[in-house]
Design an enzyme around this catalytic site. Structure first.
Site, PDB file in Angstrom:
ATOM      1  N   ASP A 164     -40.552 -51.692-132.106  1.00 54.50           N
ATOM      2  CA  ASP A 164     -41.978 -51.980-132.176  1.00 54.50           C
ATOM      3  C   ASP A 164     -42.414 -52.286-133.607  1.00 54.50           C
ATOM      4  O   ASP A 164     -41.928 -51.684-134.566  1.00 54.50           O
ATOM      5  CB  ASP A 164     -42.746 -50.767-131.645  1.00 54.50           C
ATOM      6  CG  ASP A 164     -44.244 -50.957-131.649  1.00 54.50           C
ATOM      7  OD1 ASP A 164     -44.726 -51.842-130.929  1.00 54.50           O
ATOM      8  OD2 ASP A 164     -44.926 -50.225-132.388  1.00 54.50           O
TER       9      ASP A 164
ATOM     10  N   GLU B 174     -39.847 -56.854-132.052  1.00 49.84           N
ATOM     11  CA  GLU B 174     -41.203 -57.368-131.899  1.00 49.84           C
ATOM     12  C   GLU B 174     -41.649 -57.751-133.310  1.00 49.84           C
ATOM     13  O   GLU B 174     -42.113 -56.911-134.079  1.00 49.84           O
ATOM     14  CB  GLU B 174     -42.147 -56.319-131.312  1.00 49.84           C
ATOM     15  CG  GLU B 174     -43.535 -56.897-131.050  1.00 49.84           C
ATOM     16  CD  GLU B 174     -44.663 -55.887-131.202  1.00 49.84           C
ATOM     17  OE1 GLU B 174     -45.785 -56.214-130.788  1.00 49.84           O
ATOM     18  OE2 GLU B 174     -44.438 -54.807-131.763  1.00 49.84           O
TER      19      GLU B 174
END
Length: 734
Positions: free
Chosen positions: A414, A467
């Site tokens: 993330d 990401e």
């Protein structure tokens, strides 16, 4: 384990020598929880006249030592200290008899044990190279020197002292101070008789003299929030996925089918535990044909509204849903159903809860000491100190831990961009350039490279996914070539551009045609995943079908056409739960997908089932068609047929497999039927067959179908394009 004393009292005999008094400074530090070596003061030690036995047992009525069946009372020294000297030549095997208000209990003395952590472990901890750190730090049930108990270890280099506080001490750590293991910064204590299920924390005395309780950073199990204690845990799970594990790496992920169903486990079916989910989730995902599931973070987090992105227990699965073995059962069930498991992993930041990682030993430890650098400006959290070897080790080992202990097949990392840039969400004057004057965080880059290299080396078949929303070069390039070393990267540009296009009224789409073609300019610069994730269907962004213009029929048609365009586009696919059946409401973690839309008797049930049927068929055709996945990273696997038909809102392209067998994808993003629409095709394909048509009546379309077998003439085919639809054609009939 506590043992009931059945021995007779000692007969009267000579009074034992008087125990030498503790040095006042040592005594004060010991009682204050600020002594680095309590084992030097407590336990059994040779002294003039024999062996000194000293115990620290606050609130005990009496303490005695039992040697060869003979008990000798220890003399109270006040403040819970008891001592006696026995005229012995050497330290014997012994136990303690401790009496509180109730019965007397026989226990092993924690301070007679040697360190239960080896020199190699300590060396690797100091070097920041312990790839299985969870086996060295935390709470480890074990048999040590022939006695069952639990070894407690924690890294707290700035602390004056650390003690174990637990449910059986009523959260008072006075009785169980830990010893410092030198320059490693590790504190250790073996507690005999303490086993699985014990709730505990570390009571830390900072160098400033402050005392506080902290959950174990390495805890493998934790209490259900709002309770915050760690729990001693040992796994007893027996895996049944040996065949999956043996073959998951047979084909590199970038050259294999890879379609992902993203799930927020607490809300997919609200109220279900890990084990209950194992009874229903694998069957559902298997039926829809997805190759993988991706779980939003499953690590322990105190606030459910954070969706798991505010982690306090990086080594513990979320206790709300069950135990670590329960989570293993869910992963195992998915593997046995032929489905890979990816988890969201969050090394970019951690929350400021005072019982967790923040200022862990009273000083910045996991976070940078520089206040300007320590706080993340967007999320009100701390960032990790990627320049500190022990912190990097904590995170690298954590990535390895999820892969090795839970058989995870992929880590979606993330917020990578927030880690890579020193000026991320910071204004001028709020950040300091790196040593070369740039804005890149070189420590974060080195950490990501180390994490990726370590995970891939240790776990063949696992994929890491970034990401990452910027143009950082080489995100999926191997580390030996200077890249970050990820296997795949989310294509945030494609996601943003394509959603911008599809949200426009068809009459305006011709002015935004390039937003659907621009992705092919950079499609092979990285290995991409095309994500329609949870981030795109919350916070006012609307569900996917609700982004579409037009009436209900047109919105569903747009939704179907977009999904088929996405599945045909180079790159892997990811779709968030609820979007597979076109729910109209945004996702909410409170109630999850709107399953009632699929209930028999609901007026629009057939509409939603039709979209779900399409997703099932998309995955089925996708997996059976190597042209759609085999050459995702090879420019030779793609060719535009129509990229400039802006006036018509039409796109057409070819995908090729390794043998050169093509698939033709044609999308008409206009609400009109286009008769006799001509386009050039390869001249070596004698007949084209409709493989999939999103306008099929079964999906809720108007059923404008293509005839069986379309033969090219003069290098062209003529098609009737259905409205707001995508059609796939192949050289062989389905």
């Amino acid at each position: 384990m506590a043992l009931r004393d059945t021995s007779p009292p000692a007969s009267a005999g000579p009074r034992p020598p008087v125990a030498p008094a503790l040095d006042p400074a040592d005594r004060g530090r010991l009682l204050a929880g600020a002594h680095h070596d309590p084992h030097a003061l407590l336990g059994a030690h040779p002294v003039p006249g024999g062996i000194l036995f000293r115990a620290l047992r606050p609130f005990a009525r009496s303490v005695a030592v039992l040697v060869d069946g003979r008990r000798t009372p220890l003399v109270s020294e006040g403040d819970g200290l008891f001592a006696v000297v026995l005229p012995l030549a050497e330290i014997p095997a012994y136990t303690l008899l401790v009496a509180y208000e109730g019965d007397e209990t026989e226990v092993h003395d924690p301070y007679r044990f040697l360190p239960a952590l080896g020199e190699l472990d300590l060396h690797l901890v100091r070097e920041g190279r312990h790839e299985q750190l969870w086996k060295a730090l935390g709470a480890e049930p074990m048999t040590h020197q022939g006695v069952a108990g639990t070894r407690f270890t924690v890294w707290a280099p700035n602390a004056q002292g650390v003690r174990v506080a637990a449910d059986f001490t009523y959260w008072d750590g006075t009785a169980f101070p830990m010893r410092s293991l030198g320059s490693s910064g590790v504190w250790e204590l073996f507690l005999p008789g303490v086993g699985e299920g014990t709730r505990y924390k570390f009571e830390i005395t900072s160098r400033h003299g402050h005392r506080f309780l902290k959950a174990d950073p390495m805890a493998r199990c934790a209490e259900v929030p709002p309770d915050t204690a760690s729990i001693v845990h040992a796994s007893h799970y027996e895996w049944g996925d040996a065949e999956w594990m043996a073959h998951r790496g047979d084909v590199p992920v970038h050259a294999a089918p890879f379609s992902v169903y993203e799930v927020h486990l607490p809300s997919w079916r609200p109220g279900l535990t890990f084990r209950q989910l194992a009874d229903v989730l694998p069957a559902y995902v298997h039926d829809l044909g997805f190759t993988h599931v991706e779980f939003m973070p499953v690590a322990q987090h105190p606030f459910s509204g954070s969706w798991g992105y505010q982690i306090t227990g990086f080594y513990a699965p979320a206790a709300r849903l069950g135990t670590p073995d329960d989570f293993k059962h869910l992963v195992d069930a998915l593997h046995r159903a032929g489905i890979g498991v990816i988890v969201d992993w969050v090394p970019a930041h951690f929350p400021k809860d005072d019982w967790a990682l923040a200022r862990f030993d009273g000083d910045p430890l996991y976070e940078p000491g520089n206040a300007q650098r320590a706080e993340h400006p967007d999320w009100g959290t701390f960032e990790f100190d990627f320049g500190r070897t022990e912190v990097r080790n904590f995170l690298v080992a954590n990535a390895v831990y999820w892969c090795e202990e839970f058989h995870i097949d992929g880590l979606r990392v993330d917020a990578v961009a927030s880690m890579l840039y020193l000026d991320y969400s910071r204004d001028s004057g709020q950040w300091t350039p790196n040593a070369f004057g740039g804005r890149e965080d070189l420590d974060a880059k080195a950490f990501l490279q180390e994490m990726n290299a370590t995970v891939y080396r240790r776990n063949p078949g696992v994929v890491t996914i970034a990401e990452e929303s910027t143009a950082w070069e080489g995100v999926t390039r191997p580390t030996e070539s200077g890249g970050l070393g990820f296997g795949l990267k989310w294509n945030m540009g494609w996601m943003h551009d394509s959603l911008e296009y599809i949200a426009k009224e068809p009459v305006h789409r011709k002015y935004h045609h390039h937003e659907m073609t621009f992705s092919m300019v950079y499609a092979y610069s990285e290995n991409y995943v095309l994500p329609i994730s949870h981030d795109e269907v919350v916070h006012g962004k609307q569900a996917l079908v609700s982004k579409m213009p037009g009436d209900w029929w047109q919105r569903r048609a747009n939704h179907r056409a977009y999904l088929a365009f996405m599945w045909a586009h180079p790159g892997k696919q990811l779709l968030f739960m609820g979007q597979e059946f076109a729910q109209g409401a945004e996702w909410s973690e409170a109630h999850g997908p709107e399953w009632w839309l699929l209930d028999e008797g609901y007026a629009a049930e057939a509409d939603h089932r039709g979209v779900r049927d399409l997703v099932r068929d998309l995955n089925t055709r996708y997996r059976a068609t190597p042209a759609l996945w085999q050459r995702d990273t090879d420019p030779g696997g793609f060719r535009w047929v129509l990229c400039d038909a802006a006036e018509d809102n039409v796109f057409a392209f070819l995908r090729y497999d390794a043998e050169g067998v093509p698939l033709l994808a044609v999308s008409n993003f206009s609400p009109v039927v286009r008769q006799d629409y001509r386009m050039a095709v390869p001249d070596d394909i004698p007949v084209w067959y409709e493989a999939l048509n999103t306008d099929d009546m079964r999906y809720g379309g108007s059923d404008v179908r293509l005839p069986d077998g379309i033969k090219p003439e003069n290098g062209e085919i003529s098609l009737t394009l259905p409205p707001l639809a995508t059609v796939w054609l192949t050289p062989t009939s389905v």
